[in-house]
Enzyme design. Structure first.
Site, PDB file in Angstrom:
ATOM      1  N   ASP A   1      31.953  45.064  39.559  1.00  0.00           N
ATOM      2  CA  ASP A   1      33.132  44.827  38.559  1.00  0.00           C
ATOM      3  C   ASP A   1      32.561  44.404  37.018  1.00  0.00           C
ATOM      4  O   ASP A   1      31.573  43.820  37.044  1.00  0.00           O
ATOM      5  CB  ASP A   1      34.324  44.103  39.178  1.00  0.00           C
ATOM      6  CG  ASP A   1      34.941  44.185  39.941  1.00  0.00           C
ATOM      7  OD1 ASP A   1      35.350  45.532  40.238  1.00  0.00           O
ATOM      8  OD2 ASP A   1      35.401  43.443  40.886  1.00  0.00           O
TER       9      ASP A   1
ATOM     10  N   ASP B   1      39.368  50.574  40.672  1.00  0.00           N
ATOM     11  CA  ASP B   1      40.447  49.783  40.766  1.00  0.00           C
ATOM     12  C   ASP B   1      41.483  50.513  39.922  1.00  0.00           C
ATOM     13  O   ASP B   1      42.623  50.703  40.210  1.00  0.00           O
ATOM     14  CB  ASP B   1      40.169  48.653  40.230  1.00  0.00           C
ATOM     15  CG  ASP B   1      39.058  47.643  40.901  1.00  0.00           C
ATOM     16  OD1 ASP B   1      38.991  48.025  42.323  1.00  0.00           O
ATOM     17  OD2 ASP B   1      38.326  46.634  40.569  1.00  0.00           O
TER      18      ASP B   1
END
Length: 182
Positions: A149, A163
């Site tokens: 991330d 995501d």
């Protein structure tokens, strides 16, 4: 207009047969629809993996790149689920995600609405993009890797392209489902 086809509406295994003497032709959903889901999923997976490769390379050693306002690129690894919850459940979460991807693909086979097919492709691509991280970045056994991330607004959990695809796909499906007549 319905977004799904009934099992008997397309003839034999998703194939329309107009006359007994003509060649059967595939319905758009049986081949073209799943092709669209696969194409969108592949685009999401490629974009996701390219950006993650860049993030791991450019943001190593805790480098942070400020963009604008509170937005920045900041590398982190998520071993849990959304918002970093359930870090001990990473492997089981991966098994559940594989099952959900299979279920989504099975359901998508019956969809005729192109917008919905695109959204299903985004969800599948995002889920597979994060599963790739769990599989390829695993150091402590099968599916134990952390998801890369790097998009950080500092007031929201850090996320990635996969995501975004999952959330936008799910939100879009909800909106389209609400607009669909009963």
């Amino acid at each position: 207009m319905s977004n799904t086809k009934s099992p008997g509406s397309a003839g034999n295994n998703g194939v329309d047969q107009h006359d007994a003497g003509t060649e059967p032709t595939a319905t758009p959903t049986s081949r073209g629809g799943m092709g669209m889901v696969a194409a969108i999923a592949l685009i999401v997976i490629i974009a996701d993996q390219i950006t993650k490769i860049w993030a791991v390379s450019a943001l190593a050693d805790r480098n942070i790149i400020d963009l604008f306002w509170t937005a920045r690129f900041n590398l982190t690894y998520n071993f849990g689920s959304a918002f970093g919850l359930g870090t001990q459940l990473g492997r089981w979460l991966s098994v559940v995600i594989v099952a959900v991807v299979i279920a989504v693909l099975m359901y998508a086979r019956h969809i005729t609405n192109r917008r919905m097919l695109v959204l299903f492709g985004a969800i599948v691509g995002g889920a597979i993009g994060n599963l790739i991280d769990r599989l390829l970045r695993a150091e402590k056994g099968f599916m134990s890797g952390g998801v890369v991330d790097f998009i950080d607004f500092q007031w929201w959990p850090i996320f990635n392209i996969a995501d975004i695809a999952v959330v936008c796909g799910a939100f879009g499906l909800m909106v389209l489902s609400l607009r669909e007549p009963v």
